[in-house]
Design a protein around this motif. Structure first.
Motif, short mmCIF file in Angstrom:
data_model
loop_
_atom_site.label_atom_id
_atom_site.label_comp_id
_atom_site.label_asym_id
_atom_site.label_seq_id
_atom_site.Cartn_x
_atom_site.Cartn_y
_atom_site.Cartn_z
N LEU A 34 0.83 -1.21 0.00
CA LEU A 34 0.00 0.00 0.00
C LEU A 34 0.86 1.26 0.00
N ASN A 35 2.01 1.20 0.67
CA ASN A 35 2.91 2.35 0.69
C ASN A 35 3.51 2.60 -0.70
N LEU A 36 3.79 1.51 -1.43
CA LEU A 36 4.29 1.66 -2.80
C LEU A 36 3.23 2.34 -3.68
N ILE A 37 1.99 1.90 -3.55
CA ILE A 37 0.89 2.49 -4.33
C ILE A 37 0.71 3.96 -3.96
N LYS A 38 0.81 4.27 -2.68
CA LYS A 38 0.69 5.66 -2.23
C LYS A 38 1.85 6.51 -2.76
N THR A 39 3.04 5.93 -2.81
CA THR A 39 4.22 6.66 -3.27
C THR A 39 4.15 6.95 -4.76
N TYR A 40 3.62 5.99 -5.53
CA TYR A 40 3.55 6.14 -6.99
C TYR A 40 2.09 6.00 -7.45
N PRO A 41 1.24 6.97 -7.16
CA PRO A 41 -0.20 6.83 -7.45
C PRO A 41 -0.53 6.77 -8.94
N ASN A 42 0.38 7.23 -9.79
CA ASN A 42 0.13 7.22 -11.23
C ASN A 42 0.72 6.01 -11.93
N LEU A 43 1.29 5.10 -11.17
CA LEU A 43 1.90 3.90 -11.73
C LEU A 43 1.01 2.70 -11.47
N LYS A 44 0.69 1.97 -12.52
CA LYS A 44 -0.10 0.75 -12.35
C LYS A 44 0.85 -0.40 -12.00
N PHE A 45 0.34 -1.38 -11.24
CA PHE A 45 1.19 -2.46 -10.76
C PHE A 45 0.67 -3.83 -11.16
N ILE A 46 1.62 -4.72 -11.48
CA ILE A 46 1.36 -6.15 -11.60
C ILE A 46 1.75 -6.78 -10.27
N LEU A 47 0.85 -7.52 -9.65
CA LEU A 47 1.13 -8.20 -8.39
C LEU A 47 1.43 -9.67 -8.69
N ILE A 48 2.57 -10.17 -8.18
CA ILE A 48 2.95 -11.56 -8.41
C ILE A 48 3.17 -12.23 -7.06
N GLY A 49 2.52 -13.37 -6.86
CA GLY A 49 2.67 -14.10 -5.60
C GLY A 49 2.43 -15.58 -5.83
N ASP A 50 2.03 -16.28 -4.78
CA ASP A 50 1.73 -17.70 -4.91
C ASP A 50 0.37 -17.98 -4.25
N SER A 51 -0.18 -19.13 -4.56
CA SER A 51 -1.52 -19.47 -4.08
C SER A 51 -1.49 -20.21 -2.75
N GLY A 52 -0.31 -20.33 -2.13
CA GLY A 52 -0.19 -21.20 -0.98
C GLY A 52 -0.45 -20.58 0.37
N GLU A 53 -0.15 -19.29 0.53
CA GLU A 53 -0.26 -18.69 1.86
C GLU A 53 -1.26 -17.53 1.84
N HIS A 54 -0.78 -16.31 2.10
CA HIS A 54 -1.69 -15.18 2.28
C HIS A 54 -1.81 -14.28 1.07
N ASP A 55 -1.00 -14.49 0.04
CA ASP A 55 -0.99 -13.58 -1.11
C ASP A 55 -2.37 -13.41 -1.75
N PRO A 56 -3.13 -14.47 -2.02
CA PRO A 56 -4.41 -14.28 -2.71
C PRO A 56 -5.35 -13.31 -1.98
N ALA A 57 -5.49 -13.46 -0.67
CA ALA A 57 -6.39 -12.58 0.08
C ALA A 57 -5.84 -11.16 0.15
N ILE A 58 -4.53 -11.02 0.36
CA ILE A 58 -3.92 -9.69 0.43
C ILE A 58 -4.06 -8.97 -0.90
N TYR A 59 -3.76 -9.65 -2.00
CA TYR A 59 -3.83 -9.02 -3.32
C TYR A 59 -5.26 -8.65 -3.69
N LEU A 60 -6.21 -9.51 -3.31
CA LEU A 60 -7.61 -9.21 -3.59
C LEU A 60 -8.04 -7.94 -2.87
N GLU A 61 -7.71 -7.84 -1.60
CA GLU A 61 -8.10 -6.66 -0.82
C GLU A 61 -7.44 -5.40 -1.36
N ILE A 62 -6.17 -5.50 -1.77
CA ILE A 62 -5.47 -4.34 -2.33
C ILE A 62 -6.11 -3.90 -3.64
N ALA A 63 -6.43 -4.88 -4.51
CA ALA A 63 -7.04 -4.56 -5.80
C ALA A 63 -8.42 -3.93 -5.61
#
Length: 334
Positions: free
Chosen positions: A247-276
């Motif tokens: 979230l700090n990265l998004i706040k720092t660069y509000p005009n930059l779109k991001f690709i999020l890359i993670g794995d399906s095994g731990e917390h990434d799916p829920a975190i990425y969904l909430e961020i998106a």
């Protein structure tokens, strides 16, 4: 009487803006940890030393950029420092890839002990290029580095961290090549920034930095986490540190779109969904590397069944990711 180890500063590769410094690192004793040693006993001993550090607390440090820009910060009770403040324009100090060279040093007149490297410790801060089309925020554990975080009792994580040197750790198939293509973008000249964000503690910074370098990943800020406070209650901090950093990265660069890359095994799916969902205009794609767990994969598919903010891909193999990224105009391959 025991001889005290010399002092060093470990400055983390970080990120900022042309008018804002955001520098992190740690001042500790240099205990001569050899990360390239292959001997099992020495690897275990070095692993212990990475976590049993002797910090240099409440100590003033000087930061130099170029010949005449000086800033100052102070370490906390664990030797960490964070310099987060607005500055005059740094544009003249940014190279073509967006990096600013920085030098840290102890305020020597207040130090009586031996200081390594003639009290000159290099660092770099990334300021994304104006040519960047997007940024990449990538997990490390089981996304580009096999760690075994989904194994029972995490025994593979322990073995891999304690008994394998960074040079012996293997990246997941195709990861360095894919990340270089994302870094270059569709035109091949974009210098899209890569940010490596992990739930691993800062004690593993140099270990992970060496892994990324040895396996030829694109250079980028490495963002880890501090150990939780002793006796902190569960639920004291409802937002995971990893999520805060993204979230700090998004706040720092509000005009930059991001690709999020993670794995399906731990917390990434829920975190990425909430961020998106909370930042729909900032996320351009989500890639989740599938782990060998059918139950977790099924949960991820259910979690994202109505998701339409950005393209999402559960990655089974590297070729699948390459084709998807090409089809969506992120990379250029023949």
């Amino acid at each position: 009487m025991f001889k005290k180890d010399p002092l060093q500063i470990i400055a983390f590769q970080t990120y900022g803006k042309s008018n804002h410094l955001y520098l992190r690192g740690r001042a500790i004793e240099d205990e001569s940890i050899n990360l390239e040693n292959q001997n099992a006993i020495k690897l275990l001993f070095n692993a212990w030393k990475r976590f049993e550090t002797d910090e240099i607390k409440h100590t003033e440090l000087r930061v130099r950029i170029g010949k005449d820009k000086f800033y100052y910060t102070k370490t906390d009770h664990r030797g960490y420092f964070l310099l987060n403040e607005p500055v005059d324009d740094l544009s003249d100090h940014i190279n073509e890839q967006g990096w600013v060279k920085i030098e840290f040093s102890y305020q020597q007149e207040k130090i009586t002990r031996v200081i390594q490297s003639e009290n000159r410790f290099p660092a770099e801060m990334l300021i994304p290029s104006n040519n960047a089309s997007f940024g990449v925020i990538s997990d490390i554990d089981d996304t580009i580095l096999h760690t075994g975080v989904t194994s029972i009792l995490k025994w593979r994580v322990i073995i891999n961290t304690l008994f394998k040197s960074p040079e012996k750790r293997l990246p997941l198939l195709g990861s360095p090549e894919f990340y270089h293509l994302l870094h270059k973008g569709k035109s091949g000249q974009e210098a899209n920034p890569i940010f490596y964000v992990s739930h691993s503690p800062w004690n593993l910074y140099r270990y992970l930095e060496l892994f990324l370098n040895k396996n030829n990943f694109p250079k980028g800020p490495i963002i880890l986490r501090s150990f939780p406070k002793l006796f902190s209650k569960k639920g004291d901090d409802k937002i995971p540190q990893k999520q805060k950093e993204i979230l700090n990265l998004i706040k720092t660069y509000p005009n930059l779109k991001f690709i999020l890359i993670g794995d399906s095994g731990e917390h990434d799916p829920a975190i990425y969904l909430e961020i998106a969902e909370s930042n729909p205009n900032n996320i351009t794609a989500i890639y989740l590397r599938s782990v060998n767990d059918k139950g977790k994969i099924a949960k991820v598919k259910q979690l994202y069944k109505d998701f339409d903010i950005a393209p999402i891909l559960l990655i089974e193999d590297g070729g699948q990711a390459l084709q998807h990224a090409k089809d969506h105009g992120f990379i250029n391959i023949s």
